[in-house]
Design an enzyme around this catalytic site. Structure first.
Site, short mmCIF file in Angstrom:
data_model
loop_
_atom_site.label_atom_id
_atom_site.label_comp_id
_atom_site.label_asym_id
_atom_site.label_seq_id
_atom_site.Cartn_x
_atom_site.Cartn_y
_atom_site.Cartn_z
N GLN A 101 0.80 -1.23 0.00
CA GLN A 101 0.00 0.00 0.00
C GLN A 101 0.83 1.27 0.00
O GLN A 101 0.33 2.32 -0.40
CB GLN A 101 -0.97 -0.01 1.20
CG GLN A 101 -2.04 -1.08 1.09
CD GLN A 101 -2.95 -1.12 2.29
OE1 GLN A 101 -2.65 -1.80 3.26
NE2 GLN A 101 -4.03 -0.38 2.26
N HIS A 159 -2.30 -5.18 -12.40
CA HIS A 159 -1.79 -5.00 -13.76
C HIS A 159 -2.67 -5.68 -14.81
O HIS A 159 -2.44 -5.49 -16.02
CB HIS A 159 -0.36 -5.52 -13.87
CG HIS A 159 0.64 -4.68 -13.15
ND1 HIS A 159 1.95 -5.08 -12.94
CD2 HIS A 159 0.55 -3.46 -12.56
CE1 HIS A 159 2.60 -4.15 -12.28
NE2 HIS A 159 1.76 -3.16 -12.03
N ASP A 194 2.35 0.51 -7.93
CA ASP A 194 3.69 0.56 -8.53
C ASP A 194 4.57 1.62 -7.87
O ASP A 194 5.76 1.40 -7.64
CB ASP A 194 3.60 0.85 -10.03
CG ASP A 194 3.01 -0.31 -10.82
OD1 ASP A 194 2.64 -1.33 -10.19
OD2 ASP A 194 2.93 -0.20 -12.05
N ARG A 238 3.65 0.33 12.92
CA ARG A 238 3.32 -0.99 12.39
C ARG A 238 3.43 -0.96 10.87
O ARG A 238 2.81 -0.13 10.20
CB ARG A 238 1.90 -1.41 12.79
CG ARG A 238 1.55 -2.80 12.26
CD ARG A 238 0.09 -3.15 12.36
NE ARG A 238 -0.15 -4.43 11.71
CZ ARG A 238 -1.27 -4.79 11.12
NH1 ARG A 238 -2.30 -3.96 11.10
NH2 ARG A 238 -1.37 -5.96 10.55
N ASN A 290 -2.09 -10.79 8.58
CA ASN A 290 -3.08 -9.72 8.77
C ASN A 290 -4.43 -10.12 8.19
O ASN A 290 -4.53 -10.50 7.03
CB ASN A 290 -2.63 -8.44 8.08
CG ASN A 290 -3.62 -7.31 8.28
OD1 ASN A 290 -3.71 -6.72 9.35
ND2 ASN A 290 -4.40 -7.02 7.25
N ASN A 305 -8.26 -5.55 14.31
CA ASN A 305 -8.58 -4.37 13.51
C ASN A 305 -10.07 -4.12 13.65
O ASN A 305 -10.88 -5.01 13.36
CB ASN A 305 -8.23 -4.59 12.05
CG ASN A 305 -6.74 -4.83 11.84
OD1 ASN A 305 -5.92 -4.51 12.70
ND2 ASN A 305 -6.39 -5.38 10.69
N TYR A 343 -13.16 -1.23 12.85
CA TYR A 343 -13.56 0.00 12.18
C TYR A 343 -15.03 0.33 12.40
O TYR A 343 -15.39 1.46 12.67
CB TYR A 343 -13.32 -0.11 10.67
CG TYR A 343 -11.88 -0.12 10.27
CD1 TYR A 343 -11.21 1.07 9.99
CD2 TYR A 343 -11.17 -1.32 10.14
CE1 TYR A 343 -9.87 1.08 9.60
CE2 TYR A 343 -9.83 -1.32 9.77
CZ TYR A 343 -9.19 -0.13 9.49
OH TYR A 343 -7.87 -0.12 9.11
#
Length: 497
Positions: free
Chosen positions: A43, A63, A76, A101, A190, A331, A333
């Site tokens: 990311q 791609h 990229d 992290r 993750n 995690n 949210y």
């Protein structure tokens, strides 16, 4: 006014003052509590073919000519953190974060995917990154795998193939050996449940293996075995010398029941959601939650299958997976509502769990999938405390998007309200939370959403070849929090900018 009325008023004032003081105490961060922010390799790094790095599954996925990623975006270049990591870490230090992290790129370290060829240049990048984090007074929280395995493994079925267990284990061994002297907090994997749902039951995420009710179960089954193997390797070969912690990071949501008194359906939602990957590791008995096994096995039988679509762990694997974490990373949210679904006429549940997940349209909207429900974090922490005997918990991701520009008041409000729920869970309810991590430090490539969801505490100009960074208002608010050691409402700070 008689003496009894005066006495009653006095007691009321005492209670009010006591309540205010108690509230103030609840909003302090415990001694040693760590606050940081997060990213992941694909990311933010960019440099997708630098240092001998070979294509990952996400390089391949983005791609493709028929890529489903928003605006045909790729990683990229992303934030170009491969070249700009010192600038990023300096900003983190200025805010006062205690940890950073980030994840490692499998193919940057092992270009063939295997230990037969180790990229010294790739390893040196991570050594330099880790050393810089430590030099600036922070702890590196390192995630070994954040969804970006070597592309060729996709052609072998990716995580639906049990070979991935040993492929990953050998990669983890190299990482522990080469970087372990510098790292005290490791996350093996993750959000396996999210990757398995979106990449193996749908084609939203790489590798796009669209096999609902088969692919996702096989995927997570092998994820859990891979995690246990990495934990075993660390215990047997590295723990005595390196003295670190090894855990795993799961996505957890709270499910508010509809109707509100249907607590059993809320429990089933938790066990078939967060508990799917958490229960095998953190429960006393191990294995998948019983209600999940019963419902998937029952549906499979009624469908006429000679076996359950949910793979079965051997007694040996149940034992090896159970207890294979020093901490639970979560995690959190958002939240959803859940209601029970009746069986169909043939006795089959409409889906494997017999529950329907609903987004409450009255809840405040942050982005398409994220409704702002702060109390969900407290509910999750208390449920983990009660169901899994209060293990050490690190909140590894929590955050919200904002519009372009630096005045991210909505993010400050989101973080304030979620952190308040976390502190109440810690200081009032005894939940064993050790750290809190904001997603994300930078605006970054947000998977299927490309660069349209801006989660960064720091704005990144993706039209600028230099990827100019501009700290948002929330960084000033966080700096004040770190300095004072307690939660501060933005209304008490005056004009931050």
């Amino acid at each position: 006014m008689d003496q009894f009325t005066i006495f009653g008023c006095f007691i009321f004032i005492l209670r009010s003052c006591s309540g205010t003081q108690l509230e103030e105490d609840y909003l302090k961060f415990p001694p040693g509590f760590s606050i940081g922010s997060a990213s992941s390799a694909y990311q933010v790094e960019g440099a997708w073919n630098v240092s001998g790095k070979t294509p990952s599954v996400w390089d391949w996925f983005t791609h493709k000519k028929d890529s489903t990623v928003m605006d045909q975006a790729t990683g990229d270049i992303a934030c170009d953190s491969y070249h700009k990591y010192k600038e990023d870490i300096a900003m983190m230090k200025d805010i006062g974060f205690r940890h950073y992290r980030f994840s490692l790129s499998w193919t940057r370290i092992l270009p063939t995917g295997f230990p037969d060829k180790i990229s010294q240049e790739g390893l040196q990048y991570y050594k330099d990154l880790i050393d810089e984090v430590r030099r600036q007074g922070m702890e590196p929280f390192v995630t070994i795998y954040h969804w970006d395995h070597p592309e060729f493994m996709n052609r072998l079925g990716s995580w639906t193939n049990e070979l991935m267990v040993e492929y990953y284990a050998e990669y983890a061994r190299i990482v522990f050996r080469e970087l372990g002297s510098r790292v005290k907090v490791w996350a093996t994997l993750n959000e396996p449940e999210q990757n398995c749902r979106l990449g193996f039951a749908k084609d939203v995420h790489a590798p796009g293996i669209n096999l609902p009710y088969f692919g996702e179960y096989l995927c997570l089954h092998n994820y859990l075995k891979a995690h246990a193997r990495a934990y075993q390797i660390y215990n047997e070969e590295f723990r005595a010398e390196q003295g670190g912690q090894v855990g795993i990071v799961h996505l957890c949501e709270h499910f508010f029941p509809q109707p509100s008194h249907d607590l059993e359906t809320s429990r089933i939602g938790f066990e078939c959601g967060c508990g799917w990957a958490t229960h095998p590791i953190f429960s006393k008995e191990g294995n998948y939650p019983q209600v999940m096994r019963e419902r998937v096995n029952g549906n499979s039988k009624l469908e006429g299958l000679p076996f359950s679509r949910l793979p079965k762990f051997s007694p040996d694997w149940i034992k090896r997976i159970r207890g294979s974490s020093d901490f639970l990373g979560i995690n959190v949210y958002t939240a959803r509502e859940v209601r029970a679904m009746p069986r169909e006429k043939n006795g089959i549940w409409p889906n494997d769990f017999g529950t329907e997940l609903i987004i409450n349209e009255t809840w405040p909207v942050n982005t398409a999938w994220l409704r702002v429900i702060p109390q969900a974090l407290g509910e999750i922490l208390r449920r983990i405390r009660d169901v899994y005997d209060n293990p050490p918990v690190y909140i590894m991701e929590n955050g919200a998007t904002s519009a372009k520009g630096v005045n991210d008041y909505n993010r400050i409000e989101y973080l304030h309200d979620y952190m308040k729920e976390m502190l109440l869970a810690i200081n009032r309810d005894g939940c064993n939370v050790k750290g809190y991590t904001i997603w994300s430090f930078l605006d970054s490539f947000e998977w299927s959403e490309g660069y349209t969801d801006l989660f960064g505490l720091v704005e990144v100009d993706f039209t600028d070849p230099n990827r100019k960074r501009t700290p948002r208002l929330s960084t000033k608010w966080l700096k004040k929090i770190m300095q004072k050691g307690r939660l501060i409402n933005i209304k008490d700070l005056g004009q931050l900018n």
